[in-house]
Design an enzyme around this catalytic site. Structure first.
Site, PDB file in Angstrom:
ATOM      1  N   HIS A 251      22.974  47.090  -7.768  1.00 30.16           N
ATOM      2  CA  HIS A 251      23.568  45.766  -7.946  1.00 30.16           C
ATOM      3  C   HIS A 251      23.373  44.883  -6.715  1.00 30.16           C
ATOM      4  O   HIS A 251      23.256  43.664  -6.842  1.00 30.16           O
ATOM      5  CB  HIS A 251      25.039  45.874  -8.332  1.00 30.16           C
ATOM      6  CG  HIS A 251      25.224  46.027  -9.813  1.00 30.16           C
ATOM      7  ND1 HIS A 251      25.008  47.224 -10.460  1.00 30.16           N
ATOM      8  CD2 HIS A 251      25.535  45.129 -10.778  1.00 30.16           C
ATOM      9  CE1 HIS A 251      25.197  47.046 -11.759  1.00 30.16           C
ATOM     10  NE2 HIS A 251      25.513  45.786 -11.986  1.00 30.16           N
ATOM     11  N   HIS A 268      20.759  39.706 -16.195  1.00 29.12           N
ATOM     12  CA  HIS A 268      21.421  40.622 -15.268  1.00 29.12           C
ATOM     13  C   HIS A 268      20.860  42.048 -15.361  1.00 29.12           C
ATOM     14  O   HIS A 268      20.396  42.607 -14.373  1.00 29.12           O
ATOM     15  CB  HIS A 268      22.929  40.601 -15.556  1.00 29.12           C
ATOM     16  CG  HIS A 268      23.716  41.537 -14.707  1.00 29.12           C
ATOM     17  ND1 HIS A 268      24.041  41.272 -13.399  1.00 29.12           N
ATOM     18  CD2 HIS A 268      24.234  42.767 -14.976  1.00 29.12           C
ATOM     19  CE1 HIS A 268      24.742  42.281 -12.905  1.00 29.12           C
ATOM     20  NE2 HIS A 268      24.876  43.204 -13.842  1.00 29.12           N
TER      21      HIS A 268
HETATM   22 ZN   LIG Z   1      26.109  44.934 -13.747  1.00 26.53          ZN
END
Ligand SMILES: [Zn+2]
Length: 372
Positions: A251, A268
């Site tokens: 992330h 994402h």
């Molecule tokens: Zn995520």
């Protein structure tokens, strides 16, 4: 160190689950602000019909979870004296609903219509700038009161959403494992529990077992047990796994990638998949595990090269900017049980990209030999 594990209050999932939305909302109050993604406004309207128990003030979501949008919706809920906030749509509308409910200290019901991120279950909202660059994590005092997922809506959505959600969920086990090894804190600032690590592992195993079949189900627009398993993995298992297990490099590298405008068209989970592949290189995972992850990504159609996320002509300076952002103070990459630096992250990104490009080249149809 003390361990802490956190959960949403209730998780409801299944084909047609949206029909029980007003019943779930009514448990918290008789008037709700419903923040609805424009894309699903028509299909969810029947679920927002006012009943004797609850009436809905429906607001179209502006599209970005940013401070201006949060403030606009807070003012709206205040003006209408709403007692509950409902977010219906993708990850950004869920995060916005959570942030609005928090500002007003109201209960929140999240009804994701996509399985594209693990945002719905968490006590966290990711706030972006108006332009779409990562701004900050907004840590909330509690998880959503209800997360309600109608898998019939997910089956009807374009398959790229489900695949992107699998990319987000793919990182969960590796990031939780990093945190477990390093005894790094989860999203509560405390140690993760074996419950969280166990659920993170179940998330990964579920992806490998059912990912391709779930993708096929959505391509046919049908709800199958395999799709139910992947929606649960993408939404609940990944949500619990990242939040109570912890995040590390995947992330952080995703957040770094958002500094390059070339990646803004990617979602994402697609960027998290690239972050995961780089994390595996950065943390010296066994070659068999790396091969398993790339095989999975290829099977479900997640990106495996920088070129596939718009960075086919990326410069070293741009990669260093990504890596520097990923290694910023306070970023979760420092939960990696290895020494990290921007230079090492650049090396991992290049190594992971080379592995992906090698695979694409091997799978490309053989070019006919030029005539001698
Ligand atoms: Zn995520």
């Amino acid at each position: 160190m003390i361990m802490t594990t956190i959960f949403p209050g209730r998780y409801v999932q299944g084909g047609g689950a949206l029909k029980s939305l007003s019943e779930e909302v009514a448990r918290f109050g008789a008037k709700a602000l419903a923040i609805v993604d424009a894309a699903v406004m028509t299909v969810v309207t029947p679920a927002l019909r006012n009943t004797a128990q609850v009436s809905f003030v429906v607001e179209r979501f502006g599209g970005e979870c940013c401070d201006a949008e949060i403030e606009r919706l807070v003012a709206c809920a205040r003006a209408e004296a709403c007692l509950v906030v409902v977010g219906i749509g993708g990850g950004k509308s869920a995060d916005t609903a959570k942030a609005v409910a928090h500002a007003l200290d109201l209960p929140v019901v999240v009804a994701p219509t996509l399985a594209s991120t693990d945002a719905p279950c968490s006590a966290l909202a990711v706030v972006y700038t108006v332009e779409g660059a990562f701004d900050r994590y907004l840590m909330l005092p509690r998880n959503p009161d209800v997360v309600l997922v109608d898998t019939a809506l997910i089956a009807a959505a374009p398959v790229r959403f489900l695949v992107s959600g699998m990319g987000d969920a793919l990182s969960t086990w590796f990031e939780a494992e990093d945190c477990r090894i390093k005894q790094a804190p989860n999203m509560t600032g405390r140690l993760g529990s074996m419950t969280a690590y166990g659920l993170a592992r179940l998330c990964y195993d579920t992806l490998l077992a059912y990912g391709p079949a779930a993708k096929q189900a959505v391509e046919q627009g049908v709800v199958t047990p395999a799709l139910e398993h992947i929606v649960e993995a993408n939404t609940l298992l990944s949500g619990l796994g990242f939040e109570s297990g912890g995040l590390s490099g995947a992330h952080a590298i995703h957040n770094g990638l958002t500094v390059l405008a070339e990646t803004h068209h990617c979602w994402h989970g697609e960027k998290v998949a690239i972050g995961t592949q780089a994390l595996l290189a950065l943390t010296d995972r066994p070659p068999a595990v790396i091969a398993e992850v790339y095989d999975f990504c290829e099977a479900v159609g997640l990106p495996i090269t920088l070129g596939q996320i718009g960075l086919g002509h990326v410069t070293d300076a741009q990669l260093l900017a990504v890596a520097t952002a990923a290694c910023a103070a306070g970023e979760t990459i420092h939960n990696v049980p290895f020494e990290v630096s921007p230079e090492r992250v650049v090396a991992a990104l290049k190594a992971a990209d080379a592995e992906g490009r090698g695979r694409l080249a091997r799978h490309a149809p053989a070019r006919p030999l030029a005539a001698e």
